[in-house]
Scaffold this active site. Structure first.
Site, mmCIF file in Angstrom:
data_model
loop_
_atom_site.group_PDB
_atom_site.id
_atom_site.type_symbol
_atom_site.label_atom_id
_atom_site.label_comp_id
_atom_site.label_asym_id
_atom_site.label_seq_id
_atom_site.Cartn_x
_atom_site.Cartn_y
_atom_site.Cartn_z
ATOM 1 N N LYS A 146 48.153 -10.131 16.265
ATOM 2 C CA LYS A 146 47.476 -8.822 16.316
ATOM 3 C C LYS A 146 47.772 -7.965 15.088
ATOM 4 C CE LYS A 146 47.299 -8.741 21.380
ATOM 5 N NZ LYS A 146 48.114 -9.958 21.653
ATOM 6 N N ARG A 147 47.640 -8.548 13.926
ATOM 7 C CA ARG A 147 47.924 -7.825 12.696
ATOM 8 C C ARG A 147 46.774 -6.880 12.351
ATOM 9 N NH1 ARG A 147 52.548 -9.606 13.764
ATOM 10 N NH2 ARG A 147 53.764 -10.805 12.254
#
Length: 279
Positions: free
Chosen positions: A97-98
């Site tokens: 989930k960057r």
């Protein structure tokens, strides 16, 4: 350029079924397996899951946070999980989930989507909530390397709606805007685009959203979170054929016995196939 992620994913889904098994080695699951909350327990847990299911599912999704919490030794375990998963024929979706801007986003993309990176994965989960355009470095590298992205759109956490359901000045919700961007990314891709959305299977009525993005829909929430395979057609409608349902605890709780892990995986896979075929 490598064969695009969407092409490889479609083939894997057709051959193995669309099930994605998440590897989420949090402390309570390690304890349930009789393992210590340490690097040795992490490695035993994660590599057992890979041994049990990576040769029979389309996708494995390691949750990076549960490896990162052990520092460099945990990341080294994650590198082995990625390598062994791909060797067994499953695709790796790195759940990290960057989301950032500019050179920082480029750095995150290179960590997971550059072909010679130790954590090179087939796809990466990313967050668009610094503006969809902030994902451009990851989109560009994914196109170059034949990898994919799963962009958070309609997540199942209770805090999500305050951002995702917010309505823009043009009357369209933030989530709908994200889906529209993904549809544009996937224009003309066959048989499936490489830019997917994360859409929770427990979100509820999605009839007001256009899920026909010509890309995959990663759907957490099946199993322990309450959604069942039979729910998928009603939730996703005509897009159900592109859904990649993720099951984590529903499979993982059956470990460390490999036969039990495989039996749970086969049961979920069969129910999902039947639900999609009957839709």
């Amino acid at each position: 350029m490598s064969e695009p992620f969407g092409t490889r994913l479609r083939r894997a889904m057709d051959e193995r079924g669309p099930l994605c098994v998440g590897i989420d080695p949090h402390a309570s699951l390690l304890a349930d397996w009789g393992l210590g909350d340490d690097v040795a327990g992490l490695e035993r847990f994660s590599r057992t899951v890979v041994e049990a299911v990576a040769d029979r599912v389309a996708v494995i999704k390691p949750q990076s946070a549960f490896f990162e919490r052990f520092g460099s030794r945990g990341v080294a375990v994650l590198e082995r999980v990625v390598e062994e998963t791909r060797a067994a024929g499953a695709l790796v979706v790195m759940d990290a989930k960057r989301g950032d801007i500019g050179s920082t986003m480029a750095g995150y993309a290179e960590a997971f989507l550059r072909k010679d990176a130790p954590l090179f994965s087939d796809a990466l989960t990313v967050s668009p909530y610094l503006g969809y355009g902030s994902l451009a470095p990851a989109v560009e590298l994914a196109r170059e390397s034949g990898t994919g992205l799963f962009v958070l759109a309609l997540t199942s956490n209770p805090e999500g709606p305050e951002v995702q359901h917010a309505v823009r000045a043009d009357g369209r919700s933030v989530a709908a805007t994200v889906l529209a961007h993904l549809a544009a990314e996937n224009t003309g891709a066959e048989p499936l685009g490489s830019f997917g959305a994360v859409v929770g299977a427990t979100v509820g009525d999605l009839s007001s959203y256009d899920l026909a993005i010509n890309g995959p829909l990663l759907a957490p929430g099946v199993g322990a979170q309450g959604a069942t395979p039979a729910d998928l057609p009603a939730v996703f409608g005509s897009a159900v054929g592109n859904v990649v349902p993720n099951v984590s605890r529903g499979v993982l709780r059956h470990g460390p016995d490999i036969a039990a892990l495989r039996a749970a995986t086969a049961a979920f896979a069969g129910e999902i196939r039947a639900a999609v075929a009957g839709s």
